[in-house]
Motif scaffolding. Structure first.
Motif, mmCIF file in Angstrom:
data_model
loop_
_atom_site.group_PDB
_atom_site.id
_atom_site.type_symbol
_atom_site.label_atom_id
_atom_site.label_comp_id
_atom_site.label_asym_id
_atom_site.label_seq_id
_atom_site.Cartn_x
_atom_site.Cartn_y
_atom_site.Cartn_z
ATOM 1 N N GLY A 292 7.766 -4.027 31.653
ATOM 2 C CA GLY A 292 6.313 -4.055 31.818
ATOM 3 C C GLY A 292 5.699 -2.742 31.411
ATOM 4 O O GLY A 292 6.118 -2.132 30.429
ATOM 5 N N GLY A 293 4.709 -2.254 32.163
ATOM 6 C CA GLY A 293 4.094 -0.983 31.813
ATOM 7 C C GLY A 293 2.690 -0.857 32.351
ATOM 8 O O GLY A 293 2.317 -1.485 33.359
ATOM 9 N N THR A 294 1.888 -0.046 31.661
ATOM 10 C CA THR A 294 0.521 0.234 32.086
ATOM 11 C C THR A 294 -0.418 0.225 30.889
ATOM 12 O O THR A 294 -0.019 0.534 29.758
ATOM 13 C CB THR A 294 0.422 1.616 32.764
ATOM 14 N N THR A 295 -1.678 -0.106 31.166
ATOM 15 C CA THR A 295 -2.707 -0.067 30.128
ATOM 16 C C THR A 295 -4.049 0.227 30.768
ATOM 17 O O THR A 295 -4.312 -0.161 31.912
ATOM 18 C CB THR A 295 -2.771 -1.401 29.361
ATOM 19 N N ASP A 296 -4.893 0.923 30.016
ATOM 20 C CA ASP A 296 -6.270 1.153 30.475
ATOM 21 C C ASP A 296 -7.225 0.148 29.838
ATOM 22 O O ASP A 296 -8.441 0.286 29.933
ATOM 23 C CB ASP A 296 -6.695 2.582 30.166
ATOM 24 N N PHE B 210 -5.459 1.352 25.245
ATOM 25 C CA PHE B 210 -4.142 1.829 24.858
ATOM 26 C C PHE B 210 -3.141 1.441 25.947
ATOM 27 O O PHE B 210 -3.532 1.013 27.041
ATOM 28 C CB PHE B 210 -4.134 3.334 24.638
ATOM 29 N N ALA B 211 -1.838 1.620 25.680
ATOM 30 C CA ALA B 211 -0.851 1.172 26.660
ATOM 31 C C ALA B 211 0.472 1.896 26.502
ATOM 32 O O ALA B 211 0.798 2.408 25.424
ATOM 33 C CB ALA B 211 -0.631 -0.335 26.525
ATOM 34 N N SER B 212 1.237 1.913 27.601
ATOM 35 C CA SER B 212 2.612 2.408 27.633
ATOM 36 C C SER B 212 3.466 1.283 28.199
ATOM 37 O O SER B 212 3.338 0.947 29.383
ATOM 38 C CB SER B 212 2.730 3.640 28.527
ATOM 39 N N LEU B 213 4.314 0.688 27.379
ATOM 40 C CA LEU B 213 5.137 -0.433 27.815
ATOM 41 C C LEU B 213 6.611 -0.091 27.647
ATOM 42 O O LEU B 213 6.989 0.685 26.760
ATOM 43 C CB LEU B 213 4.821 -1.694 27.007
ATOM 44 N N GLY B 214 7.446 -0.679 28.486
ATOM 45 C CA GLY B 214 8.869 -0.411 28.411
ATOM 46 C C GLY B 214 9.703 -1.617 28.796
ATOM 47 O O GLY B 214 9.237 -2.532 29.492
ATOM 48 N N GLN B 215 10.950 -1.610 28.334
ATOM 49 C CA GLN B 215 11.885 -2.685 28.628
ATOM 50 C C GLN B 215 13.275 -2.133 28.852
ATOM 51 O O GLN B 215 13.833 -1.461 27.973
ATOM 52 C CB GLN B 215 11.921 -3.706 27.482
ATOM 53 N N PRO C 216 11.001 5.236 39.720
ATOM 54 C CA PRO C 216 10.778 4.524 38.460
ATOM 55 C C PRO C 216 9.361 3.960 38.396
ATOM 56 O O PRO C 216 8.919 3.287 39.330
ATOM 57 C CB PRO C 216 11.812 3.399 38.498
ATOM 58 N N CYS C 217 8.664 4.240 37.311
ATOM 59 C CA CYS C 217 7.290 3.751 37.180
ATOM 60 C C CYS C 217 6.824 3.948 35.747
ATOM 61 O O CYS C 217 7.500 4.577 34.937
ATOM 62 C CB CYS C 217 6.341 4.475 38.135
ATOM 63 N N SER C 218 5.666 3.405 35.444
ATOM 64 C CA SER C 218 5.003 3.609 34.157
ATOM 65 C C SER C 218 3.667 4.283 34.416
ATOM 66 O O SER C 218 2.965 3.946 35.371
ATOM 67 C CB SER C 218 4.778 2.277 33.443
ATOM 68 N N VAL C 219 3.324 5.255 33.553
ATOM 69 C CA VAL C 219 2.090 6.012 33.717
ATOM 70 C C VAL C 219 1.371 6.120 32.372
ATOM 71 O O VAL C 219 1.990 6.492 31.367
ATOM 72 C CB VAL C 219 2.346 7.428 34.274
ATOM 73 N N THR D 70 5.368 -3.290 45.876
ATOM 74 C CA THR D 70 6.233 -4.442 45.585
ATOM 75 C C THR D 70 5.453 -5.736 45.422
ATOM 76 O O THR D 70 5.928 -6.658 44.756
ATOM 77 C CB THR D 70 7.260 -4.628 46.713
ATOM 78 N N THR D 71 4.269 -5.816 46.016
ATOM 79 C CA THR D 71 3.486 -7.052 45.924
ATOM 80 C C THR D 71 2.420 -7.005 44.839
ATOM 81 O O THR D 71 1.618 -7.938 44.724
ATOM 82 C CB THR D 71 2.812 -7.349 47.274
ATOM 83 N N ALA D 72 2.411 -5.946 44.044
ATOM 84 C CA ALA D 72 1.382 -5.807 43.010
ATOM 85 C C ALA D 72 1.699 -6.592 41.751
ATOM 86 O O ALA D 72 0.895 -6.599 40.802
ATOM 87 C CB ALA D 72 1.187 -4.334 42.660
ATOM 88 N N ALA D 73 2.879 -7.226 41.703
ATOM 89 C CA ALA D 73 3.273 -8.048 40.552
ATOM 90 C C ALA D 73 3.261 -7.266 39.245
ATOM 91 O O ALA D 73 2.949 -7.812 38.190
ATOM 92 C CB ALA D 73 2.370 -9.280 40.446
ATOM 93 N N GLY D 74 3.585 -5.969 39.316
ATOM 94 C CA GLY D 74 3.649 -5.151 38.114
ATOM 95 C C GLY D 74 2.308 -4.716 37.581
ATOM 96 O O GLY D 74 2.235 -4.082 36.520
ATOM 97 N N ALA D 75 1.234 -5.020 38.298
ATOM 98 C CA ALA D 75 -0.116 -4.677 37.832
ATOM 99 C C ALA D 75 -0.372 -3.180 37.963
ATOM 100 O O ALA D 75 0.121 -2.526 38.884
ATOM 101 C CB ALA D 75 -1.159 -5.453 38.618
ATOM 102 N N GLY D 76 -1.166 -2.637 37.053
ATOM 103 C CA GLY D 76 -1.493 -1.230 37.074
ATOM 104 C C GLY D 76 -2.449 -0.867 38.201
ATOM 105 O O GLY D 76 -3.346 -1.639 38.545
#
Length: 797
Positions: free
Chosen positions: A512-516, A519-524, A721-724, A783-789
């Protein structure tokens, strides 16, 4: 015989609550005295036929003639016998052939009703249609028959076609025929199929089953069936958190593990549109407030995957393997554009039940997509039914509607491991896989070699070029081990490897990742299908480029591992020039070469690539021949050859920590590509390891880091572990987007070593903050954010 056209003159296809004026007296037990079911049958007939089709105007004149010729051919070939209605559709062991037989009859019935086919009102065709219906009923589809094979054929495919036939031929059918057909539907589709929202009765399948129940109620005059169908739609509407359905982030999943916006999603949209219109103005009108979720999904879930009229293959599951089918005598191409056109028509259908403002906006969106589809004009799409063609033609010709442009922005669909990135002039789509989402879907002998679709496949299209990249026999001819963007082991896999219906899910959570939103930062965290391959892959989606990083690439399969920079389909005879480091390379097939990194390459007509990481990269021109039948059991056996230009990194056999860094620049010229390669300060790679991957682009105010574990990269430090993603703005503010793609953090601390004066806005998940010479953010349970930023806006110090 009955005058079909005088009846049709009374139909209104657009209103959903239209009445059949001068309807014949109801059959005993078939409809109440007030004619409600007759009126609803008239509405369905109008929806099915699409209103008044201008038979003398193109493309309708040709399409109607084709419909007549096709139906005449099927009529002459029909030969009722035990186990078949047509010799080429024996259903003794395969119910799909029974379903296809009903489909043929439905097409022939349409030709019987439509002027311009040469068969309208033909008494011989009428007799043959009734013979065919009676034969299928007596031989296979009747009460008491034991079901075999694919459930879908018995509960959705065949009964939908049969009930459509009952509407189309209602005046020609006896009361006993209608009763027998309804009894058959009741046998195979009892009320219990919607008794629980589980198994095969979810998502688009549930909508299809409701369509069967509702129309069964209309044809048989059973109001209880109609009410059941309406009520059974209720669980379709709410957002889901697992399994089939629509998610809050716009994801749409079917078969539990498969992103399916493009095909099952179109079925859901079209099915809801038909049902909303059928029930509108009746005692069974859908009033559930949850239905608004379906309307909202047009722009939240479907629009992001539509580009120039096509729907992106990453959300079409096994349907990508259905290019040409041997059962299709017209050899109609099924591709991303054809699937996209079906979605456009479904949106227009759903619009009939939407608010005036939604209806107006959606028509403007559809008109824009149609206008920009230069590669495959929607009104020339032979795969579209005439009703869909009529809706699209009406929207295109509506001078009161101004076409809307393609949107610009980034959308992350964390609940189905997909993302879309849209910039002025191009669009891209990323496909990943995790323990939540399958590598790919195979089933019913379809999509047998789509193994690596979820291994980071990066697809892209230009506004005015490359829109046939995946339409032009891509799937049967591409090297399935070199899908663009993927990192794969060359270990040989068997057809259908990993199992049917999305069974091939990797044991990986951080995807998953993050986006504004721009633009975005995604990873797998990549784990190979049927392989020991593991890797960390990251993508940073920016204004004119996608920065791609790979690290920790490890494998012990005893085979070569590759990362595919790109693999462009050049068509049957393409000779697009490839320039590497300012030198034009040979255009001959079979050319292959290795180049050092750092370096750059440019493919004329497409764009540029800047390689700045370790290792060399390779290039290859080749002609590849394949057949649809090699990836789909009912695909065409005709050999197809396409030319490809591939660029990839060869990580060698059993790599033990390989990596890469490159940029992909859609639409860039050779000069722009060379300039980016020379601008060594434009991009800073902050980290590229199994701890973190991150980049910084000061001119864009962008910093993005994917932390695979607690650590630091540039100005950022993460406690887990996270995406920023960080965006600094010219107005002295900055936005920080933080996410837990693995959905495992009960707390997280993030440090940004940058002076911050104040926190201007914060999410509920932020439990502490410290500003000053640096920013310290403390997040609670994610944990309940479903990967949302989680988005925090600050004023810089």
């Amino acid at each position: 015989m009955t005058d079909v056209w005088s009846r049709r003159a009374f139909l209104s296809a657009a209103g959903g609550g239209a009445l059949l004026l001068g309807a014949p007296a109801a059959r005993a037990g078939a409809a109440p005295a007030d004619g409600t079911h007759d009126a609803m049958r008239a509405v369905w007939l109008g929806l099915f036929l699409g209103g008044d089709v201008p038979a003398g105007a193109e493309p309708f004149r040709s399409r109607l003639a084709d419909l007549g010729a096709l139906s005449a051919g099927w009529r002459s070939a029909m030969a009722p016998a035990p186990g078949s209605l047509w010799p080429d559709l024996g259903y003794g062991a395969d119910p799909e052939m029974m379903m296809q037989s009903y489909y043929r009859l439905r097409t022939m019935a349409e030709a019987y009703l439509r002027p311009g086919t040469g068969l309208a009102g033909d008494p011989g065709l009428r007799s043959d249609l009734l013979t065919g219906l009676d034969h299928l009923h007596a031989d296979v589809y009747h009460a008491g028959q034991v079901r075999y094979g694919n459930w879908y054929c018995w509960q959705i495919g065949a009964p939908q076609a049969l009930l459509d036939l009952c509407v189309l031929l209602y005046e020609e059918l006896s009361a006993s025929q209608l009763a027998g057909f309804c009894a058959a539907v009741d046998h195979f589709v009892p009320d219990s199929v919607v008794g629980s929202y589980s198994g095969t009765s979810t998502g688009a399948n549930r909508v299809d089953l409701c369509r069967v129940l509702a129309l069964r109620g209309v044809v048989g005059g059973d109001s209880a069936k109609i009410a059941l169908a309406r009520d059974a739609l209720t669980p379709v509407f709410p957002y889901v958190t697992a399994g089939d359905g629509l998610y809050r982030d716009g994801s749409f999943v079917q078969h539990t593990w498969v992103p399916y916006t493009g095909t099952y999603g179109a079925v859901l949209l079209g099915g809801l549109g038909m049902l909303f219109a059928l029930l509108k103005g009746t005692a069974w009108q859908v009033t559930d407030p949850g239905a608004q979720i379906a309307f909202d999904a047009v722009e939240r879930a479907w629009a992001p995957f539509l580009f120039n009229g096509l729907v992106m293959d990453g959300v079409s599951g096994r349907a990508v393997s259905r290019g040409l089918m041997v059962a299709d005598p017209r050899q109609v191409q099924q591709d991303d554009h054809a699937r996209g056109h079906a979605v456009l028509a479904a949106i227009l259908l759903l619009a009939q039940g939407a608010s005036p403002s939604e209806r107006a906006r959606w028509r403007a969106l559809v008109k824009g997509w149609m206008a920009r589809d230069y590669y495959s004009r929607p009104l020339a799409d032979a795969s579209l039914p005439l009703s869909s063609l009529a809706r699209l033609a009406e929207a295109e010709s509506d001078t009161s509607v101004t076409a809307l442009p393609e949107p610009v922005g980034h959308r992350l669909f964390a609940s189905m491991d997909r993302a879309t990135h849209r910039r002025p002039g191009w669009a891209a789509s990323l496909s990943m896989a995790s323990k939540r989402i399958a590598h790919y879907e195979t089933g019913n002998g379809e999509n047998l070699r789509g193994w690596h679709t979820g291994s980071g496949m990066l697809s892209w299209w230009g506004a005015t070029y490359g829109n046939g990249q995946y339409s032009d026999a891509f799937w049967p001819t591409v090297d399935p081990y070199r899908l663009p963007g993927t990192t794969v082991s060359r270990k040989v896999l068997a057809d259908g490897a990993g199992g049917d219906w999305g069974a091939s899910r990797p044991d990986a959570a951080w995807v998953g990742g993050t986006t504004d939103g721009e633009f975005a930062s995604l990873g797998q965290h990549l784990r190979g299908l049927g392989s020991t391959l593991t890797a960390r892959k990251s993508w940073f989606f920016l204004d004119d480029t996608i920065v791609c990083l790979g690290a920790g690439i490890r494998c012990s399969d005893g085979t070569v591992v590759e990362t595919v920079v790109d693999n462009r389909n050049l068509g049957a005879a393409g000779t697009h020039a490839l320039t590497v480091g300012g030198v034009v390379q040979p255009a001959a097939l079979g050319w292959s070469a290795a180049f050092p990194s750092p370096g750059w390459a440019h493919l004329a007509g497409f764009g540029g690539y800047v390689m700045s990481g370790p290792g060399s990269f390779r290039g290859l021109r080749e002609a590849r021949t394949g057949r649809w039948s090699e990836i789909n059991r009912v695909g065409s056996t005709t050999a197809l050859t396409r030319r490809y230009l591939s660029l990839w990194y060869d990580h060698g056999t059993d790599p033990a920590g390989a990596g890469y860094v490159h940029q992909m620049m859609p639409g860039a010229t050779a000069a722009q590509t060379a300039a980016r390669a020379a601008a060594t300060g434009w991009l800073s790679v902050l980290a590229n390891s199994e701890t973190a991957q991150g980049v910084s682009v000061p001119s864009l105010g962008f910093t993005g880091v994917n932390f695979w574990q607690a650590g630091s990269a540039g100005p950022l430090e993460a406690g887990g572990p996270c995406s920023v993603t960080v965006r600094e703005r010219p107005d002295g503010t900055a936005t920080l987007c933080v996410a837990d793609p693995a959905r495992a953090l009960t707390s997280l601390t993030l440090l940004w070593n940058r002076p911050v004066a104040a926190v201007l806005s914060r999410p509920q998940s932020l439990v502490s903050q410290d500003t000053g010479t640096r920013l310290r953010l403390g997040f609670g349970d994610l944990t309940t954010a479903a990967g949302a930023g989680q988005q925090v806006v600050v004023r810089l110090g």
